[in-house]
Motif scaffolding. Structure first.
Motif, short mmCIF file in Angstrom:
data_model
loop_
_atom_site.label_atom_id
_atom_site.label_comp_id
_atom_site.label_asym_id
_atom_site.label_seq_id
_atom_site.Cartn_x
_atom_site.Cartn_y
_atom_site.Cartn_z
N UNK A 152 26.56 61.43 53.80
CA UNK A 152 26.14 62.60 54.57
C UNK A 152 27.17 63.72 54.59
N UNK A 153 28.44 63.39 54.73
CA UNK A 153 29.49 64.40 54.87
C UNK A 153 29.88 65.05 53.54
N UNK A 154 29.39 64.51 52.44
CA UNK A 154 29.91 64.89 51.13
C UNK A 154 29.76 66.37 50.82
N UNK A 155 28.62 66.96 51.16
CA UNK A 155 28.42 68.36 50.80
C UNK A 155 29.26 69.32 51.64
N UNK A 156 29.81 68.83 52.74
CA UNK A 156 30.69 69.66 53.56
C UNK A 156 32.14 69.66 53.07
N UNK A 157 32.51 68.59 52.37
CA UNK A 157 33.91 68.41 51.98
C UNK A 157 34.41 69.56 51.11
N UNK A 158 33.58 70.03 50.17
CA UNK A 158 34.01 71.10 49.26
C UNK A 158 34.33 72.40 49.99
N UNK A 159 33.86 72.53 51.21
CA UNK A 159 34.04 73.79 51.96
C UNK A 159 35.23 73.74 52.92
N UNK A 160 35.95 72.62 52.94
CA UNK A 160 37.10 72.53 53.83
C UNK A 160 38.20 73.49 53.38
N UNK A 161 39.04 73.95 54.31
CA UNK A 161 40.05 74.97 53.97
C UNK A 161 41.17 74.44 53.10
N UNK A 162 41.64 75.28 52.18
CA UNK A 162 42.87 75.04 51.43
C UNK A 162 44.00 75.75 52.14
N UNK A 163 45.21 75.67 51.59
CA UNK A 163 46.37 76.28 52.23
C UNK A 163 46.17 77.78 52.43
N UNK A 164 46.45 78.25 53.64
CA UNK A 164 46.34 79.67 53.96
C UNK A 164 44.94 80.13 54.29
#
Length: 243
Positions: free
Chosen positions: A67-79
């Motif tokens: 279920x959470x998989x499609x949200x993971x790509x949208x998590x923030x990177x540094x900055x």
């Protein structure tokens, strides 16, 4: 509002330099003010380091994933700061009320989500969860305005038609979500959203409290506790959250 937005810009300048990661989750009833609040937050922030994410309904392939998989790509990177306009908490609110998930899927979500959020925080992500509340009468007024104002035509959703009809069901789902997923490391903050001009500055002030160093907060008014407050179970009974 101008002072708050300037403080946000100054915070982001430092966050970019330090490589900080921030994730803000916005949940709430239909027409509670998520769109407008996010718009005020990101208005003067860097487009390259700021993302507002509002995902459509999952595809057939996504429905077969974790279920959470499609949200993971949208998590923030540094900055970066990412603002979810509705999030994985769809499975705690809209989906069970509308029958878009099974009872077993709902229960599994409630067991897994706090572990996921703890992992994110342990990895250095600054996670802020905001529930925007609204009274039944104010929601009815805003939904009616959507239907009659051509400028707001794009805000109309098929779910609007049942928001009032299923008010009590949504209240029950909200109550369970807040009680089960407000933890010491990832608490919910509640905002009474009937008065937009009070709610929006309160949210920005709260973000600054959670993200910015103390020196950036000088000269800013404190949050009104009648508008914004940390969730606790008494709010479900004493009128601070709409019934």
């Amino acid at each position: 509002m101008e002072k708050l937005q300037v403080a946000l810009v100054r915070w982001q300048q430092q966050a970019i330099e330090k490589g900080e990661r921030a994730l803000v989750i916005f949940e709430g009833r239909d027409a509670a003010g998520k769109d407008g609040t996010i718009k005020r937050i990101i208005e003067h922030l860097s487009p390259r380091n700021t993302r507002a994410v509002s995902l459509p309904k999952p595809s057939d392939r996504e429905r077969c994933q974790w279920y959470f998989q499609r949200y993971i790509d949208h998590l923030p990177a540094a900055g970066e700061i990412v603002l979810f306009n509705r999030s994985w908490y769809n499975r705690a609110g809209v989906e069970p009320v509308m029958g878009f998930c099974t009872k077993a899927e709902h229960k599994l979500f409630l067991r897994q989500v706090t572990t996921l959020e703890t992992m994110l925080i342990e990895d250095g992500v600054k996670l802020i969860k905001i529930w925007l509340d609204i009274s039944r009468e104010e929601q009815a007024s805003r939904l009616d305005e959507r239907r009659t104002d051509p400028v707001k035509a794009l805000k109309v959703s098929p779910l609007d038609a049942v928001a009032q009809e299923k008010w009590d069901d949504y209240s029950g789902a909200r109550d369970e979500m807040l009680m089960r997923t407000s933890t010491a490391v990832a608490p919910w903050t509640c905002v009474r959203g009937d008065r937009k001009k009070k709610a929006r500055p309160a949210v920005i002030r709260h973000l600054l409290d959670q993200l910015a160093p103390g020196k950036l907060l000088k000269g800013l008014d404190p949050v009104d506790p009648e508008i914004l407050f940390p969730f606790d179970q008494t709010a479900l009974k004493n009128g601070r959250l709409a019934r």
